[in-house]
Design a protein around this motif. Structure first.
Motif, PDB file in Angstrom:
ATOM      1  N   GLU A 241       0.956  -1.360  -0.100  1.00  0.00           N
ATOM      2  CA  GLU A 241      -0.248   0.540  -0.063  1.00  0.00           C
ATOM      3  C   GLU A 241       0.363   0.990   0.339  1.00  0.00           C
ATOM      4  O   GLU A 241       0.572   2.556  -0.991  1.00  0.00           O
ATOM      5  N   SER A 242       2.253   1.118   0.456  1.00  0.00           N
ATOM      6  CA  SER A 242       2.995   1.921   0.928  1.00  0.00           C
ATOM      7  C   SER A 242       3.529   2.613  -0.696  1.00  0.00           C
ATOM      8  O   SER A 242       4.051   3.536  -0.846  1.00  0.00           O
TER       9      SER A 242
ATOM     10  N   ASN B 117       1.099   3.939  -2.810  1.00  0.00           N
ATOM     11  CA  ASN B 117       0.739   5.741  -2.759  1.00  0.00           C
ATOM     12  C   ASN B 117       1.960   6.860  -3.702  1.00  0.00           C
ATOM     13  O   ASN B 117       1.888   7.500  -3.766  1.00  0.00           O
TER      14      ASN B 117
ATOM     15  N   ASN C  64       1.990   6.724  -6.787  1.00  0.00           N
ATOM     16  CA  ASN C  64       0.437   7.576  -6.928  1.00  0.00           C
ATOM     17  C   ASN C  64       1.313   8.873  -7.072  1.00  0.00           C
ATOM     18  O   ASN C  64       0.806   9.858  -8.029  1.00  0.00           O
ATOM     19  N   ARG C  65       1.791   9.280  -5.621  1.00  0.00           N
ATOM     20  CA  ARG C  65       2.358  10.596  -6.229  1.00  0.00           C
ATOM     21  C   ARG C  65       2.775  11.399  -7.128  1.00  0.00           C
ATOM     22  O   ARG C  65       3.176  12.385  -7.655  1.00  0.00           O
TER      23      ARG C  65
END
Length: 466
Positions: free
Chosen positions: A104-105, A108, A111-112
């Motif tokens: 999940e990290s 993220n 996605n940034r």
């Protein structure tokens, strides 16, 4: 019976092998591919089969490159049993949620960057909640306890000596279509003989077909006596330079073996007391599971646990759980040893320790295990002078040391020795879990020594009728 190689063919990670027999689909392992972040995401997102049509999973051991995609498999519709040893089940209960958190990290982080580039955002393949739900499908089976897991298929686990709970998978198969009975052996990952903590890999008999790992084909590990002196020399140098010894280490088995070895060497007077930190919440939890399953470890370790002292604890050792405690290690003055995950230096707290210490010539980074190609650990092992860590470039000024004697994988000669101890026709052998040159080196050696066996290097998505 058909065998399809769906992962760890031509590479060392993402172990998945599919057996189709008697109208059933049995998946051996369901691991994560580890490598470049974008490539890893895409490989792990897509299965080359319908997860909902898998009937049963057999898991060789808990390492993430063998177990890590199980939550995703279950989320996508697999609802059958996952057979594993009791220790593997317990280790997965902490490792799979941890892997989900890292996944999940990573999403993220991707996605940034995708948002900045105005690209569509990605969705995590699975979550920590999916990992926890996946654990409900585990069925524990002890070593040497034959169990019927599908029509005409009986499973037996025997010790692989690779990590706590690791198993070689024996499948006795009665193929209804051909009327033939055969025995298939999946090696899982083969451990080294004379491991400080674990028993030697067990021999097997009456084997017709083998799926065999080849991680260290063509390569040889340092002798144990040489490795002990190597560690002592490094620590004495760190004490003299008042530097840091940073050890990227897998949270499971490698960290515990390091602690056991450091304790033994210090008691032998190899080096004086040095502050030592294990900065990995997962490693701390895994150590508790090692204590829980101490009956599966060597008699010397059991004796230490029951009769004398904690085999995984010693004076000067601190187990770091809290994030703020981890950050405070950056302010340490003087010599210290910091053991942190992950072993390939791709994720986890080790990245922060490398970021803060890699450019200091007084420090040393010690690698004690395998690093897959393109990972940060691999780049450092290969001698790259500049590396990217958490988005920034750093010059490598710290000493880089390699100590493969701590590897949980058998080396070239030990792989050949393991094969010699497998009894039976061994008519077909498929080499997996190795970079192409490693698998080929092992194939050449096996061909020369065992001409009666047909040895092949498995190819991704290759299907073989047996």
């Amino acid at each position: 019976m058909k065998l399809t190689f769906c992962g760890a063919a031509g590479t060392t990670t993402g172990s998945k092998h599919l057996i189709t027999v008697n109208g059933q689909r049995i998946l051996l392992d369901c691991g994560l591919y580890q490598g470049r972040r974008q490539e890893a995401f895409e490989r792990n997102r897509d299965f080359p089969f319908d997860p909902a049509k898998i009937d049963v999973v057999v898991l060789s051991h808990a390492h993430i490159d063998h177990s890590g995609n199980l939550p995703h498999l279950c989320k996508r519709g697999f609802n059958g049993n996952i057979f594993a040893t009791p220790a593997t089940r317990d280790l997965c209960s902490i490792m799979l949620p941890d892997a989900a958190h890292i996944h999940e990290s990573d999403i993220n982080w991707l996605n940034r960057h995708r948002k900045n580039d105005k690209l569509p955002l990605l969705e995590a393949s699975y979550t920590m909640a999916d990992a926890e739900r996946c654990m409900r499908q585990f069925v524990s089976v002890g070593y040497h306890r034959p169990m019927l897991i599908a029509d005409g298929v009986t499973l037996t686990f025997i010790d692989a000596g690779h990590v706590l709970g690791s198993a070689q998978v024996i499948l006795d198969i009665n193929d209804r279509e051909t009327g033939r009975k055969s025995r298939l052996l999946f090696s899982g990952d083969i451990g080294r003989p004379n491991n400080d903590l674990l028993s030697d890999p067990e021999p097997s008999e009456k084997v017709d077909y083998i799926i065999m790992e080849s991680t260290y084909g063509g390569r040889h590990h340092e002798l144990a006596t040489d490795s002990n002196e190597h560690i002592c020399r490094i620590i004495r140098q760190i004490l003299q330079q008042k530097g840091k010894l940073i050890i990227p280490a897998f949270a499971v088995e490698r960290t515990q073996q390091l602690l056991y070895t450091l304790d033994q060497l210090r008691h032998e007077g190899c080096f004086p007391l040095i502050p030592t930190f294990v900065d990995s919440p997962l490693a701390v939890k895994a150590t508790e599971i090692f204590r829980l399953h101490v009956d599966e470890l060597k008699p010397t370790v059991r004796e230490a646990a029951f009769m004398r002292t904690d085999p995984f604890g010693f004076e000067g050792l601190a187990l770091v759980r809290d994030v703020n405690e981890s950050k405070n290690l950056n302010k340490l003055k003087g010599a210290a040893v910091i053991i942190s995950a992950s072993g390939m230096a791709e994720t986890g707290r080790i990245l922060h320790h490398l970021r803060n210490n890699i450019s200091n010539p007084h420090n040393t980074v010690l690698f004690v295990g395998y690093c897959a190609e393109h990972t940060l650990g691999w780049k450092l092992r290969e001698g790259h002078k500049h590396v990217n860590i958490l988005g920034d470039e750093f010059e490598v000024k710290a000493d880089i040391e390699i100590l493969d004697s701590f590897s949980g994988h058998a080396d070239h000669n030990e792989l050949l020795q393991w094969f010699d101890h497998v009894q039976g026709p061994k008519s077909n052998v498929f080499l997996v879990h190795g970079e192409p040159e490693r698998s080929q080196a092992l194939k050449v050696a096996l061909d020369a020594k065992h001409s009666e066996s047909k040895v092949q290097v498995a190819v991704m998505n290759q299907a073989v009728e047996l």
